[in-house]
Write a protein that holds these residues in place. Structure first.
Motif, PDB file in Angstrom:
ATOM      1  N   ARG A  66       0.913  -1.130   0.117  1.00 47.63           N
ATOM      2  CA  ARG A  66       0.149  -0.113  -0.078  1.00 47.63           C
ATOM      3  C   ARG A  66       0.627   1.311   0.114  1.00 47.63           C
ATOM      4  N   PHE A  67       1.812   1.307   0.841  1.00 48.62           N
ATOM      5  CA  PHE A  67       2.814   2.476   0.673  1.00 48.62           C
ATOM      6  C   PHE A  67       3.527   2.515  -0.283  1.00 48.62           C
ATOM      7  N   ALA A  68       4.023   1.223  -0.979  1.00 53.69           N
ATOM      8  CA  ALA A  68       5.127   1.405  -1.995  1.00 53.69           C
ATOM      9  C   ALA A  68       4.230   1.743  -3.125  1.00 53.69           C
ATOM     10  N   LEU A  69       3.242   1.032  -3.551  1.00 56.43           N
ATOM     11  CA  LEU A  69       2.443   1.247  -4.815  1.00 56.43           C
ATOM     12  C   LEU A  69       1.188   2.230  -4.717  1.00 56.43           C
ATOM     13  N   GLY A  70       0.700   2.715  -3.644  1.00 56.53           N
ATOM     14  CA  GLY A  70      -0.556   3.608  -3.473  1.00 56.53           C
ATOM     15  C   GLY A  70      -1.802   2.825  -3.839  1.00 56.53           C
ATOM     16  N   ALA A  71      -2.512   3.846  -4.146  1.00 54.67           N
ATOM     17  CA  ALA A  71      -3.889   3.144  -4.675  1.00 54.67           C
ATOM     18  C   ALA A  71      -4.312   4.070  -5.742  1.00 54.67           C
ATOM     19  N   PRO A  72      -5.236   3.229  -6.512  1.00 53.90           N
ATOM     20  CA  PRO A  72      -5.869   3.921  -7.728  1.00 53.90           C
ATOM     21  C   PRO A  72      -6.384   4.925  -7.216  1.00 53.90           C
ATOM     22  N   PRO A  73      -6.784   5.987  -8.529  1.00 51.34           N
ATOM     23  CA  PRO A  73      -7.480   7.459  -7.770  1.00 51.34           C
ATOM     24  C   PRO A  73      -9.092   6.832  -7.800  1.00 51.34           C
ATOM     25  N   LEU A  74      -9.804   7.175  -6.925  1.00 51.69           N
ATOM     26  CA  LEU A  74     -11.277   6.995  -6.913  1.00 51.69           C
ATOM     27  C   LEU A  74     -12.141   7.551  -8.363  1.00 51.69           C
ATOM     28  N   SER A  75     -13.052   6.794  -8.641  1.00 55.35           N
ATOM     29  CA  SER A  75     -13.814   7.430  -9.876  1.00 55.35           C
ATOM     30  C   SER A  75     -14.154   8.533  -9.454  1.00 55.35           C
ATOM     31  N   GLN A  76     -14.429   9.614 -10.667  1.00 58.73           N
ATOM     32  CA  GLN A  76     -14.723  10.873 -10.279  1.00 58.73           C
ATOM     33  C   GLN A  76     -16.301  11.041  -9.963  1.00 58.73           C
ATOM     34  N   ASP A  77     -17.113   9.870 -10.022  1.00 58.40           N
ATOM     35  CA  ASP A  77     -18.273   9.560  -9.692  1.00 58.40           C
ATOM     36  C   ASP A  77     -18.622   9.491  -8.268  1.00 58.40           C
ATOM     37  N   VAL A  78     -17.575   9.158  -7.387  1.00 58.85           N
ATOM     38  CA  VAL A  78     -17.698   9.003  -5.956  1.00 58.85           C
ATOM     39  C   VAL A  78     -17.646  10.381  -5.437  1.00 58.85           C
ATOM     40  N   THR A  79     -18.498  10.364  -4.385  1.00 56.92           N
ATOM     41  CA  THR A  79     -19.027  11.803  -3.748  1.00 56.92           C
ATOM     42  C   THR A  79     -17.918  12.091  -2.652  1.00 56.92           C
ATOM     43  N   ALA A  80     -17.538  13.210  -2.208  1.00 53.68           N
ATOM     44  CA  ALA A  80     -16.618  13.489  -1.254  1.00 53.68           C
ATOM     45  C   ALA A  80     -17.017  12.655   0.056  1.00 53.68           C
ATOM     46  N   LEU A  81     -18.268  12.594   0.365  1.00 53.51           N
ATOM     47  CA  LEU A  81     -18.633  11.978   1.530  1.00 53.51           C
ATOM     48  C   LEU A  81     -18.291  10.346   1.439  1.00 53.51           C
ATOM     49  N   GLU A  82     -18.592  10.001   0.327  1.00 50.90           N
ATOM     50  CA  GLU A  82     -18.007   8.474  -0.116  1.00 50.90           C
ATOM     51  C   GLU A  82     -16.823   8.179   0.041  1.00 50.90           C
ATOM     52  N   ALA A  83     -15.982   9.234  -0.327  1.00 52.15           N
ATOM     53  CA  ALA A  83     -14.354   9.239  -0.298  1.00 52.15           C
ATOM     54  C   ALA A  83     -14.102   9.081   0.991  1.00 52.15           C
ATOM     55  N   ILE A  84     -14.526  10.055   1.872  1.00 54.55           N
ATOM     56  CA  ILE A  84     -14.086  10.053   3.347  1.00 54.55           C
ATOM     57  C   ILE A  84     -14.668   8.503   4.038  1.00 54.55           C
TER      58      ILE A  84
END
Length: 177
Positions: A66-84
């Protein structure tokens, strides 16, 4: 692999950890079907500890990945609340995974038992047995194990909701396709 999906090692570790958590949980209750001293009960406990140690290695690998490779960005359809909510859920899952394996190791040693990985590697208890403290650690270990099933269930439900209702890529990012 698209830039919006996890790397194959991350996908493998995610699903392997999921299966190992279920297997450890199942072995715990499998032991209830055997009387004390029954070889089946001893086997279930031995398997639980061995798989728990494998789980520990996979969790450590997952954190490093997780630290070395990170995570792919969330879809632009994901709301700020869903991202949190997603970030918070992942943090809680990591905390619970670390707590469960740490408490499991401590519990084994506080019971006066050695840790063994399928009989191949044995790590003797560095502390003396303490049945009272072992009971407290066992209670917290079980509470964390129950909690991770609940949080992981909510995590899975959210992924399925995103896949079937929102029709976004949240679930497919972790399917390895």
């Amino acid at each position: 692999m698209t830039p919006s999906s996890y790397r194959p090692i991350q996908v493998f570790l995610h699903w392997a950890i999921f299966l190992l958590v279920l297997a450890c949980y199942g072995l715990t209750y499998n032991g209830l079907f055997f009387a004390k001293g029954d070889p089946g009960r001893v086997w279930a406990w031995w398997g639980h500890i061995s798989l728990g140690l494998l789980l520990t290695a996979f969790i450590a690998s997952r954190i490093v990945a997780r630290f070395a490779l990170g995570a792919p960005p969330l879809s632009q359809d994901v709301t700020a609340l869903e991202a949190i909510a997603a970030k918070g859920t992942h943090i809680v899952l990591y905390i619970l995974m670390i707590a469960i394996v740490g408490l499991g190791i401590a519990l084994t040693w506080l019971r006066g038992d050695a840790l063994t990985f399928f009989g191949l590697i044995t790590i003797p208890a560095p502390v003396g047995a303490d049945r009272n403290l072992a009971q407290l650690v066992k209670d917290v270990h079980e509470l964390c194990a129950d909690a991770i099933l609940i949080v992981a269930g909510l995590h899975a439900a959210a992924a399925l909701w995103h896949h079937y209702v929102r029709r976004d890529d949240v679930l497919t990012r972790m399917l390895g396709r």
